[in-house]
Design a protein around this motif. Structure first.
Motif, mmCIF file in Angstrom:
data_model
loop_
_atom_site.group_PDB
_atom_site.id
_atom_site.type_symbol
_atom_site.label_atom_id
_atom_site.label_comp_id
_atom_site.label_asym_id
_atom_site.label_seq_id
_atom_site.Cartn_x
_atom_site.Cartn_y
_atom_site.Cartn_z
ATOM 1 N N LYS A 137 42.719 39.010 -33.709
ATOM 2 C CA LYS A 137 43.555 37.886 -34.156
ATOM 3 C C LYS A 137 44.363 38.305 -35.376
ATOM 4 C CE LYS A 137 43.496 32.940 -35.032
ATOM 5 N NZ LYS A 137 42.795 31.678 -34.859
ATOM 6 N N THR A 192 46.640 21.423 -23.380
ATOM 7 C CA THR A 192 45.545 22.208 -22.792
ATOM 8 C C THR A 192 45.253 21.599 -21.422
ATOM 9 O OG1 THR A 192 43.869 20.714 -23.666
ATOM 10 C CG2 THR A 192 44.444 22.620 -25.032
ATOM 11 N N SER A 227 41.146 9.218 -28.221
ATOM 12 C CA SER A 227 40.245 9.891 -27.275
ATOM 13 C C SER A 227 39.552 11.115 -27.886
ATOM 14 C CB SER A 227 41.045 10.331 -26.047
ATOM 15 O OG SER A 227 42.159 11.114 -26.473
ATOM 16 N N LEU A 228 39.832 11.397 -29.166
ATOM 17 C CA LEU A 228 39.209 12.578 -29.787
ATOM 18 C C LEU A 228 37.691 12.360 -29.840
ATOM 19 C CD1 LEU A 228 40.090 15.263 -31.198
ATOM 20 C CD2 LEU A 228 39.984 14.023 -33.362
ATOM 21 N N PRO A 229 36.893 13.268 -29.237
ATOM 22 C CA PRO A 229 35.441 13.046 -29.208
ATOM 23 C C PRO A 229 34.852 12.937 -30.618
ATOM 24 C CG PRO A 229 36.061 14.874 -27.767
ATOM 25 C CD PRO A 229 37.287 14.499 -28.544
ATOM 26 N N ALA A 250 43.552 19.048 -37.257
ATOM 27 C CA ALA A 250 43.577 20.441 -37.724
ATOM 28 C C ALA A 250 44.729 20.725 -38.698
ATOM 29 C CB ALA A 250 43.639 21.384 -36.533
ATOM 30 N N ILE A 287 52.243 28.865 -40.585
ATOM 31 C CA ILE A 287 51.305 29.933 -40.203
ATOM 32 C C ILE A 287 51.101 29.943 -38.690
ATOM 33 C CG2 ILE A 287 48.957 30.832 -40.549
ATOM 34 C CD1 ILE A 287 48.987 28.926 -43.130
ATOM 35 N N LEU A 288 51.060 31.145 -38.124
ATOM 36 C CA LEU A 288 50.763 31.296 -36.699
ATOM 37 C C LEU A 288 49.719 32.389 -36.540
ATOM 38 C CD1 LEU A 288 51.323 31.010 -33.618
ATOM 39 C CD2 LEU A 288 53.211 32.619 -33.922
ATOM 40 N N SER A 339 44.558 15.988 -32.963
ATOM 41 C CA SER A 339 43.336 16.239 -33.735
ATOM 42 C C SER A 339 43.759 16.271 -35.208
ATOM 43 C CB SER A 339 42.695 17.579 -33.323
ATOM 44 O OG SER A 339 43.408 18.660 -33.907
ATOM 45 N N THR A 347 52.139 23.652 -41.173
ATOM 46 C CA THR A 347 52.107 24.967 -41.817
ATOM 47 C C THR A 347 53.055 25.960 -41.136
ATOM 48 O OG1 THR A 347 50.484 26.247 -40.542
ATOM 49 C CG2 THR A 347 49.602 24.579 -42.040
ATOM 50 N N GLY A 402 45.791 19.522 -30.064
ATOM 51 C CA GLY A 402 45.239 20.006 -31.325
ATOM 52 C C GLY A 402 45.872 21.322 -31.709
ATOM 53 N N SER A 422 45.294 24.342 -30.984
ATOM 54 C CA SER A 422 45.535 25.366 -29.955
ATOM 55 C C SER A 422 46.873 25.137 -29.259
ATOM 56 C CB SER A 422 44.408 25.345 -28.911
ATOM 57 O OG SER A 422 43.201 25.673 -29.530
ATOM 58 N N THR A 423 47.146 23.903 -28.885
ATOM 59 C CA THR A 423 48.416 23.602 -28.212
ATOM 60 C C THR A 423 49.589 23.771 -29.172
ATOM 61 O OG1 THR A 423 47.237 22.016 -26.832
ATOM 62 C CG2 THR A 423 49.636 21.823 -26.901
HETATM 63 P P1 NAD Z 1 41.843 22.594 -30.162
HETATM 64 O O1 NAD Z 1 43.288 22.357 -30.222
HETATM 65 O O2 NAD Z 1 41.368 23.903 -29.604
HETATM 66 O O3 NAD Z 1 41.175 21.416 -29.331
HETATM 67 C C1 NAD Z 1 39.827 21.524 -28.854
HETATM 68 C C2 NAD Z 1 39.704 20.721 -27.561
HETATM 69 O O4 NAD Z 1 39.861 19.326 -27.856
HETATM 70 C C3 NAD Z 1 40.807 21.075 -26.554
HETATM 71 O O5 NAD Z 1 40.265 21.064 -25.275
HETATM 72 C C4 NAD Z 1 41.795 19.939 -26.731
HETATM 73 O O6 NAD Z 1 42.569 19.721 -25.587
HETATM 74 C C5 NAD Z 1 40.876 18.780 -27.024
HETATM 75 N N1 NAD Z 1 41.510 17.672 -27.740
HETATM 76 C C6 NAD Z 1 42.304 17.725 -28.837
HETATM 77 N N2 NAD Z 1 42.691 16.486 -29.178
HETATM 78 C C7 NAD Z 1 42.131 15.639 -28.281
HETATM 79 C C8 NAD Z 1 42.168 14.234 -28.097
HETATM 80 N N3 NAD Z 1 42.817 13.410 -28.941
HETATM 81 N N4 NAD Z 1 41.507 13.717 -27.045
HETATM 82 C C9 NAD Z 1 40.799 14.511 -26.210
HETATM 83 N N5 NAD Z 1 40.713 15.840 -26.331
HETATM 84 C C10 NAD Z 1 41.384 16.392 -27.355
HETATM 85 O O7 NAD Z 1 41.126 22.425 -31.578
HETATM 86 P P2 NAD Z 1 41.689 22.089 -33.037
HETATM 87 O O8 NAD Z 1 40.487 22.003 -33.901
HETATM 88 O O9 NAD Z 1 42.640 20.962 -33.024
HETATM 89 O O10 NAD Z 1 42.515 23.399 -33.418
HETATM 90 C C11 NAD Z 1 41.850 24.625 -33.637
HETATM 91 C C12 NAD Z 1 42.823 25.776 -33.530
HETATM 92 O O11 NAD Z 1 43.958 25.542 -34.343
HETATM 93 C C13 NAD Z 1 42.222 27.086 -34.000
HETATM 94 O O12 NAD Z 1 42.664 28.134 -33.146
HETATM 95 C C14 NAD Z 1 42.784 27.265 -35.398
HETATM 96 O O13 NAD Z 1 42.868 28.615 -35.774
HETATM 97 C C15 NAD Z 1 44.160 26.645 -35.226
HETATM 98 N N6 NAD Z 1 44.714 26.128 -36.498
HETATM 99 C C16 NAD Z 1 45.851 26.725 -36.950
HETATM 100 C C17 NAD Z 1 46.412 26.281 -38.126
HETATM 101 C C18 NAD Z 1 47.676 26.918 -38.620
HETATM 102 O O14 NAD Z 1 48.170 26.520 -39.661
HETATM 103 N N7 NAD Z 1 48.222 27.863 -37.909
HETATM 104 C C19 NAD Z 1 45.832 25.237 -38.854
HETATM 105 C C20 NAD Z 1 44.674 24.653 -38.361
HETATM 106 C C21 NAD Z 1 44.112 25.116 -37.171
#
Ligand code: NAD
Length: 360
Positions: free
Chosen positions: A138, A42, A160-162, A122, A129-130, A120, A127, A96, A98-99
């Motif tokens: 969506k 991101t 660095s994860l908040p 997540a 799944i997309l 992160s 998975t 996370g 999203s990427t």
């Molecule tokens: P995200 O990837 O959107 O991250 C949120 C923010 O945190 C972004 O700006 C990212 O760059 C930042 N971030 C992530 N890791 C960081 C780190 N270590 N340090 C600093 N910043 C960091 O959020 P998420 O919760 O990881 O993912 C959510 C998305 O993933 C949703 O769209 C969800 O639907 C999808 N998801 C999909 C599946 C699947 O199986 N397809 C499973 C879980 C989540």
């Protein structure tokens, strides 16, 4: 072991886990035959992307820091163009969900091999799944084509994860393991994984939330290692297991009131678990063992509260009048659940979650 019948699926993945495992990235790329990797992040994680490009040296084709929440198809199409223009032959996604979603969306279209560095909890990397968004809608698909070939977990990339995201993302992960224990596709192997997943993640979140940001050094690294290990296993549960009432409620609430995903899981999980508790004796024994308490639902609530995560649907912006319609939607099109779903119990569950009461 009893004479239970079950089906166990496993998704193929090579996992490299630890602290400083990024040092193995070039070898892993070579093993997959990736000579020109397009690195994805991101915009917020562009710096980590640059480090990876530097590390890959001649094996890097470029950096695209345009990943966005919910994987918009327009972003995927732009990134496909960059992929072709820079002559890439593989993907390294660092970030996370999203990427990771963007990397999966590209692999779905061109079968490019993927190395994923999750930052992160997540769990999307585990998975098939997309989820993709087009024209504001969506849609979700499942395909083995989107599974990453190699997942490189490096604890250093999670430091660095908040704090707020750590808790919410961690609780979201725990929900996947908890429901895997009593979903329709529960089986002995999955239950073993889920118990270990909950044990590792909950113990880590307890430490990370009790001490807030004050733990440091070895202690912090250990808690972050347990959290990432737990996240891997929780993600595996999501990739292999089914879901039940908790996930249904989160889908209904997220869809109807546009509530934030991970925070909604954090609020609902203790209440959904308390609702199901009378019907899931064996999973409850596992959860008690995993969390070291006789009150798993209360423990999850306490960790969230202690760490300053949201504990009520009210603070997430759900209107109180929405409870009745959420109950109706849950009953109209129910998921499998071990305890019968009935309006009065579900109303009580959601009222309690709306007020942020400790589940009893
Ligand atoms: P995200 O990837 O959107 O991250 C949120 C923010 O945190 C972004 O700006 C990212 O760059 C930042 N971030 C992530 N890791 C960081 C780190 N270590 N340090 C600093 N910043 C960091 O959020 P998420 O919760 O990881 O993912 C959510 C998305 O993933 C949703 O769209 C969800 O639907 C999808 N998801 C999909 C599946 C699947 O199986 N397809 C499973 C879980 C989540």
């Amino acid at each position: 072991m009893s004479s239970r019948n079950f089906i166990y699926n496993s998704n193929p993945a090579r996992v490299v886990f630890g602290v400083g495992t990024i040092a193995k990235l070039e070898d892993e790329a070579e093993a997959l035959g990736i000579n020109r990797a397009l690195v994805l992040t991101t915009s917020a994680q562009q710096e980590q992307g640059r480090e990876i490009v530097e590390r890959l040296g001649g094996r890097a084709a470029g950096l695209c820091s345009n990943a966005q929440m919910h994987t918009p198809v327009t972003v995927t199409e732009d990134t496909m163009r960059v992929f072709a223009e820079c002559g890439a032959d593989g993907i390294v996604s660092c970030g996370g969900g999203s990427t990771i979603g963007l990397g999966k969306a590209i692999a779905y279209r061109n079968d490019a091999p993927q190395i994923v560095i999750p930052t992160s909890y997540a769990g999307s990397e585990m998975t098939p799944i997309l989820g993709q968004t087009e024209g504001g809608v969506k849609k979700t698909l499942s395909s083995p084509k989107v599974l990453p070939e190699t997942v490189l977990y490096d604890v250093n990339y999670t430091l660095s994860l908040p704090h707020s995201m750590t808790l919410a993302s961690g609780m979201n992960a725990v929900a996947h393991a908890v429901e895997a224990l009593y979903s329709e596709s529960a089986n002995p192997v999955l239950c073993m994984l889920a118990e270990e997943a909950v044990s590792s993640m909950v113990s880590a979140l307890g430490k990370l939330s009790e001490a807030g940001q004050t733990i440091a050094g070895e202690e912090l690294l250990e808690a972050r290692t347990d959290a990432l290990y737990g996240a891997w296993l929780c993600g595996t549960c999501l990739g292999l297991g089914g879901v039940a009432l908790h996930h249904k409620l989160c889908h209904v609430l997220g869809g109807s009131f546009d509530l934030p995903h991970a925070e909604t899981h954090t609020v609902v999980l203790p209440h959904a678990l308390a609702y199901n508790a009378p019907a899931i004796a064996e999973p409850m024994d596992r959860l008690k063992r995993a969390m070291g308490t006789d009150d798993p639902a209360g423990r999850l609530y306490d960790i969230a509260k202690q760490g300053g995560a949201p504990v009520s649907l009210r603070e997430l912006g759900m209107p109180a009048e929405g409870i009745a319609s959420a109950v109706r939607s849950t009953l109209d099109n129910p998921y499998f659940n071990p305890r019968e779903l009935e309006a009065e119990g579900l109303t009580q569950l959601l009222e309690s979650a709306w007020h942020g009461n400790r589940p009893s």
